[in-house]
Enzyme design. Sequence first.
Site, mmCIF file in Angstrom:
data_model
loop_
_atom_site.group_PDB
_atom_site.id
_atom_site.type_symbol
_atom_site.label_atom_id
_atom_site.label_comp_id
_atom_site.label_asym_id
_atom_site.label_seq_id
_atom_site.Cartn_x
_atom_site.Cartn_y
_atom_site.Cartn_z
ATOM 1 N N HIS A 1 -9.462 21.487 9.463
ATOM 2 C CA HIS A 1 -8.381 22.334 8.945
ATOM 3 C C HIS A 1 -8.744 23.818 8.952
ATOM 4 O O HIS A 1 -7.884 24.666 8.692
ATOM 5 C CB HIS A 1 -8.006 21.895 7.530
ATOM 6 C CG HIS A 1 -7.212 20.622 7.475
ATOM 7 N ND1 HIS A 1 -7.533 19.513 8.216
ATOM 8 C CD2 HIS A 1 -6.107 20.288 6.757
ATOM 9 C CE1 HIS A 1 -6.672 18.544 7.965
ATOM 10 N NE2 HIS A 1 -5.793 18.990 7.090
ATOM 11 N N PHE B 1 2.067 21.627 -4.013
ATOM 12 C CA PHE B 1 1.500 22.555 -3.029
ATOM 13 C C PHE B 1 2.566 23.347 -2.291
ATOM 14 O O PHE B 1 2.259 24.270 -1.529
ATOM 15 C CB PHE B 1 0.673 21.782 -1.995
ATOM 16 C CG PHE B 1 1.403 20.587 -1.439
ATOM 17 C CD1 PHE B 1 2.512 20.734 -0.629
ATOM 18 C CD2 PHE B 1 0.984 19.302 -1.752
ATOM 19 C CE1 PHE B 1 3.197 19.634 -0.132
ATOM 20 C CE2 PHE B 1 1.660 18.194 -1.258
ATOM 21 C CZ PHE B 1 2.770 18.361 -0.440
ATOM 22 N N ARG C 1 19.687 62.112 -8.175
ATOM 23 C CA ARG C 1 20.489 61.751 -9.339
ATOM 24 C C ARG C 1 20.329 60.284 -9.740
ATOM 25 O O ARG C 1 20.377 59.932 -10.920
ATOM 26 C CB ARG C 1 21.964 62.045 -9.043
ATOM 27 C CG ARG C 1 22.839 61.988 -10.267
ATOM 28 C CD ARG C 1 24.332 61.991 -10.018
ATOM 29 N NE ARG C 1 24.773 62.471 -8.728
ATOM 30 C CZ ARG C 1 25.970 62.161 -8.209
ATOM 31 N NH1 ARG C 1 26.805 61.376 -8.869
ATOM 32 N NH2 ARG C 1 26.327 62.623 -7.027
#
Length: 498
Positions: free
Chosen positions: A82, A326, A280
Site C-alpha cells: 500500500h 475511514f 465598505r
Amino acid sequence: MISLKGNGLTLENMRALLYQNEQVKLEKTAIEAVVKSRKAVETIVKDRRIVYGINTGFGKFSDVSIDEENVRVLQLHLIRSHACGIGQPFDEIVSRAMLILRLNALLKGFSGIRLEVLERLAYMVNHRIHPVIPQQGSLGASGDLAPLSHLALVLIGEGFVWDGEKHIASKKIWAKHNLQPIILEAKEGLALINGTQAMTAQGVVNWLESETLAYQTEWIAAMSMEALHGITDAFHPAIHEARGYSEQVGVAQRMLKWLEGSKLVTKQGEKRVQDAYSLRCIPQIHGASWQVLEYVKEKLEIEMNAATDNPLIVDNGDTVISGGNFHGQSIAFAMDFLKIGIAELANVSERRIERLVNPQLNEGLPPFLSPQPGLQSGAMILQYAAASLVSENKTLAHPASVDSIPSSANQEDHVSMGTIGARHASQIIQNARRVLAIEALCATQGVEYRGVNLMSPSLFSKWEDIRKIIPSITEDRIFHKDIEKLNDYLKKETIKNK
C-alpha cells in the site's frame, strides 16, 4: 507536555505540538483501553475466529482466510503493497501532525494495536522523527491508505525520515537511537493505515494558517483604508448588529480598533458618501470567511478525536464490527468549503490592490504608486501577479468532493477525495498569503504618500515592522524578493497566533 487520550485534543493543542516544540505523553486511562483492546485481538487469533483484517485479506480479498502463522506476513505485505504514494512529500509539519493524530486515534482503544507500537509513535513525536510521506495517491476512503503506509514504513525500518532538507533511511535512525524496527502483529498494519489522518493533518495545518491569515487580512485591509481615505462609518456597530452575524460584528469591531486614532480615514460625506464594496463590505465579506473557519474548526476537532479505522473492537472486545469510519466525506466537504472561504479573502484583497495602484481609483496617489510614473513602473506588475494568483485559486477551489472513482474491484465504490481537497486548500492558502503580502506592500507605500505620522498607532507599528523587512519604493527593483520576505513574515505569525 500534552496528554493524549483519544479525545479532547484541540486545534490549540495542535498549534503547540506543531509549532512550539510541545511534546506528548500517553494518558493512563487510554493505555488501559489499548491493552484491553489488544487482548481481544490476541484471543481472536488464538480461537481462530474469522475476523476482517485480523486473519483475512483486505478490500476485495476480505473473504480470503489467513492462517495464524501468516498473520505477521499479512501485515508486512499490507504496508509494503500500500506504500505507493506519488509526487512531492507533504511538508514536514504535516507529517508531524499525521503522527500525532494517528496516535491519538489509536489511543481510543478501538483498534487492537499493541501499546509498544503507540509508545514508538509517541517516541517519534517527541524526538521529531518525521516520516517522508508522498502527497498524492489517496482516494480519501478506506482511509488515507497510501500516505499512512509510508508513515508505517518508518516504524518497520523501511521508510525515510526528514533530516533538515534531506531524507534518510529510517533504519539508520533506529540504529542511531539504539532501537529496533517494530515487527507488526495481527491487525496492526491495518490499524496504522486505515484512517483519515493525512487529510485531517493537512486540514489542521490549513486551519491554523488560515486563522492567522484571516486576522492578518484585517490589519492589511485597514492600512489600505488609510491609504485610500476610507470611510469608517461602514464599520458602525449598529449596522452589523442589525444583520446579526457574530463573525461580521467581530470583523467590524476589530477594523475600528485597528483604525482608532487614524487621521487618514474619513467620515461619510467628507470626501464621498460611500466606498466601493472592497472597502465598505470588509465586515460582510471577511465575516463570511470567518463563518467558514468556524465550521471547519468544528469538523476538524471531531475528526482529530475520532476512531477512523476498520474493523472496530467494542464491548470490551466481545464485538468486532466492520464499518466505514475511514470514509473522509466530512473532511472532504470541510476542506472544499475552506478553499472557497480563503480564496475569497484573496479575491477581495486583489480588488483593494487594484484600487491602490489605479490612478482612476486611488484618490490621488501616484499611478501604480510609482516614484516616477512612466520612467518607473512601480507596483503595476504587482497587481498582475495578484490577479494571476486569485485566478489560479478559482481553479483550485473547484470541489474535490464532487468526484468519485470506484476502486478495489468496485468493493470501494464511492470515495471522498478529501486528501486532494486538503492539498488544494493548502495551495490556495499559500497563494492567498502572497496576495495579502502584495496588498501589504502597496498599502505601506500608499500611507507613506499620505503621511505615516497621520496613521493610527496600531497600524503605524505594523508599518514599522514591514519597513524593517522591505524598504520604501524609491525606484523599481525585483519585487519578487519583497513578496517572499513579506510572505515569510506573515507565515511566521501562525506560530504565535491565538
